[in-house]
Motif scaffolding. Structure first.
Motif, PDB file in Angstrom:
ATOM      1  N   ALA A   2      -0.945   9.839   1.475  1.00 49.82           N
ATOM      2  CA  ALA A   2      -1.831  10.220   2.583  1.00 49.82           C
ATOM      3  C   ALA A   2      -1.033  10.878   3.707  1.00 49.82           C
ATOM      4  O   ALA A   2      -1.458  11.878   4.276  1.00 49.82           O
ATOM      5  N   LEU A   3       0.150  10.335   4.017  1.00 49.17           N
ATOM      6  CA  LEU A   3       0.972  10.911   5.086  1.00 49.17           C
ATOM      7  C   LEU A   3       1.404  12.330   4.751  1.00 49.17           C
ATOM      8  O   LEU A   3       1.264  13.237   5.567  1.00 49.17           O
ATOM      9  N   VAL A   4       1.918  12.530   3.536  1.00 46.99           N
ATOM     10  CA  VAL A   4       2.433  13.853   3.151  1.00 46.99           C
ATOM     11  C   VAL A   4       1.302  14.877   3.114  1.00 46.99           C
ATOM     12  O   VAL A   4       1.387  15.944   3.746  1.00 46.99           O
ATOM     13  N   VAL A   5       0.206  14.533   2.381  1.00 48.92           N
ATOM     14  CA  VAL A   5      -0.907  15.481   2.235  1.00 48.92           C
ATOM     15  C   VAL A   5      -1.510  15.792   3.603  1.00 48.92           C
ATOM     16  O   VAL A   5      -1.696  16.955   3.982  1.00 48.92           O
TER      17      VAL A   5
ATOM     18  N   ASP B 217       0.821  -1.212   0.000  1.00 47.04           N
ATOM     19  CA  ASP B 217       0.000   0.000   0.000  1.00 47.04           C
ATOM     20  C   ASP B 217       0.857   1.265   0.000  1.00 47.04           C
ATOM     21  O   ASP B 217       0.424   2.308   0.473  1.00 47.04           O
TER      22      ASP B 217
ATOM     23  N   LEU C 215       1.869   3.583  -2.073  1.00 48.86           N
ATOM     24  CA  LEU C 215       1.451   4.845  -2.689  1.00 48.86           C
ATOM     25  C   LEU C 215       0.389   5.527  -1.819  1.00 48.86           C
ATOM     26  O   LEU C 215       0.526   6.702  -1.465  1.00 48.86           O
ATOM     27  N   ALA C 216      -0.670   4.751  -1.472  1.00 47.90           N
ATOM     28  CA  ALA C 216      -1.748   5.313  -0.656  1.00 47.90           C
ATOM     29  C   ALA C 216      -1.186   5.827   0.673  1.00 47.90           C
ATOM     30  O   ALA C 216      -1.512   6.932   1.115  1.00 47.90           O
ATOM     31  N   ILE C 217      -0.322   5.038   1.307  1.00 53.90           N
ATOM     32  CA  ILE C 217       0.203   5.424   2.622  1.00 53.90           C
ATOM     33  C   ILE C 217       1.078   6.673   2.525  1.00 53.90           C
ATOM     34  O   ILE C 217       0.898   7.630   3.275  1.00 53.90           O
TER      35      ILE C 217
END
Lengths: 241, 119
Positions: free
Chosen positions: B91-94, B84, B86-88
């Motif tokens: 999501a963390l950065v944004v 996962d 890409l999603a992780i």
């Protein structure tokens, strides 16, 4: 001779002493290296130490459980350090009392945005349920985050790692965003850093000023309390595939 | 008063916090409850004893170091993160950026709003 060295290594590699000493040594080295390289938050001593220790463990074929037997003595001090945050909070009690309303509103806004934005972006990019539930409490200090993740059906140990990454990212992005938004008040800087990036943000806020550090401690505790109480209720409300 | 007294005070708060959290089935971890207890105690008692202040300053000076052992634990999850990633990572950065911005704007906005109302 080689045999003796091997024997000594076999003994030391499983003793807590070696990995406790190694954790401290690597951290001292990382702090020195970070300073030599101009103190960039991209090379935060915690990130450098994590990377170096993982490489050392992989190269020597040591598993994480063996490492943690020694490192747990450092890890244990997280609890007392959390309690110790009461002292900077006490030092700023007058400002906290005067700002109680704004701080509570900003705390609820920040904690809600932290959880919902992580779940939404993760879900849009096809993250699995376990990953999403492990992501949700990522802005909260490790012990609270692990408990919340477990309650939501995430993996507590994955959450612990994501919490650390969030903390480093927060330290990395905070200086730029503070400049972009032209934030001048150290209390506002610190509060946002503690709320978003928990202990790592708080550690960095103390390097701005004692005021920033105290409000970071407040942001950290508010984020923890609000998330622990509200997130399980919030998750029950939003439809997740 | 020496360092042992300071450390004892902090550990005692953590112990009481841990006990309360478990006994009442609260979702809050013991150390956080311990911090609130110590804060409440100081509000009642007044300035912290010098030993307590010294121990807490020492602990907080090395706060970053204390996260290293848990952070190394990421090595156990390389496989799940690979699936996962890409999603992780997005999501963390944004989410980290958005949270910092929202919190700073909310607090600054609320403070400005109140200042205007008080004027």
């Amino acid at each position: 001779m080689t045999e003796e060295i091997t024997d000594i290594w076999v003994y030391l590699a499983t003793s807590p002493l070696l990995w406790l000493t190694m954790t401290l040594a690597v951290f001292v080295f990382s702090t020195w290296l970070n300073r030599r390289l101009g103190g960039s938050p991209a090379l935060h001593p915690v990130l450098l130490s994590m990377g170096l220790l993982i490489v050392i463990l992989l190269v020597t074929g040591t598993d994480y459980d063996t490492y943690f037997e020694g490192a747990q003595f450092v890890h244990f001090m997280l609890g007392p350090a959390t309690v110790a945050l009461a002292i900077p909070l006490y030092d700023h009690r007058h400002q906290i009392r005067a700002w109680l309303g704004p701080l509570l509103v900003a705390g609820v806004v920040g904690a809600t945005v932290a959880a919902l934005s992580a779940i939404t972006v993760g879900a849009l990019l096809g993250g699995g349920h376990v990953s999403l539930m492990s992501l949700a409490p990522k802005s909260v200090t490790t012990p609270i985050a692990m408990g919340v993740a477990e309650q939501l059906g995430g993996l507590p140990s994955l959450t612990a790692a994501l919490v650390l990454l969030t903390g480093s990212l927060g330290c990395l992005m905070a200086p730029g965003l503070i400049r972009l938004l032209r934030i001048r008040d150290d209390a506002v800087k610190g509060f946002a850093m503690g709320l978003t990036a928990h202990g790592l943000g708080t550690a960095q806020a103390f390097s701005i000023s004692a005021t920033a550090g105290a409000f970071a401690g407040l942001g950290l505790s508010l984020a923890g309390l609000i998330t622990a109480f509200l997130l399980p209720l919030l998750i029950a409300w939003i439809p997740l595939g | 008063m020496n360092l042992i007294h300071g450390m004892l005070g902090i550990l005692a708060c953590q112990l009481v916090g841990e006990t309360l959290a478990r006994a009442a089935g609260l979702p809050i971890p013991g150390p956080v409850l311990g911090m609130l207890l110590l804060f409440a105690f100081l509000l009642w008692h007044g300035d912290p004893p010098p030993a307590l202040r010294r121990v807490s300053e020492t602990l907080l000076n090395y706060l970053a170091l204390l996260f290293v052992p848990a952070g190394v634990g990421i090595m156990v999850h390389f496989q799940l993160i690979a699936r996962d990633w890409l999603a992780i990572s997005v999501a963390l950065v944004v989410s980290t950026a958005v949270t910092l911005i929202a919190t700073m704007l909310a607090l600054r906005g609320m403070l400005a709003l109140r200042r205007r109302r008080n004027d």
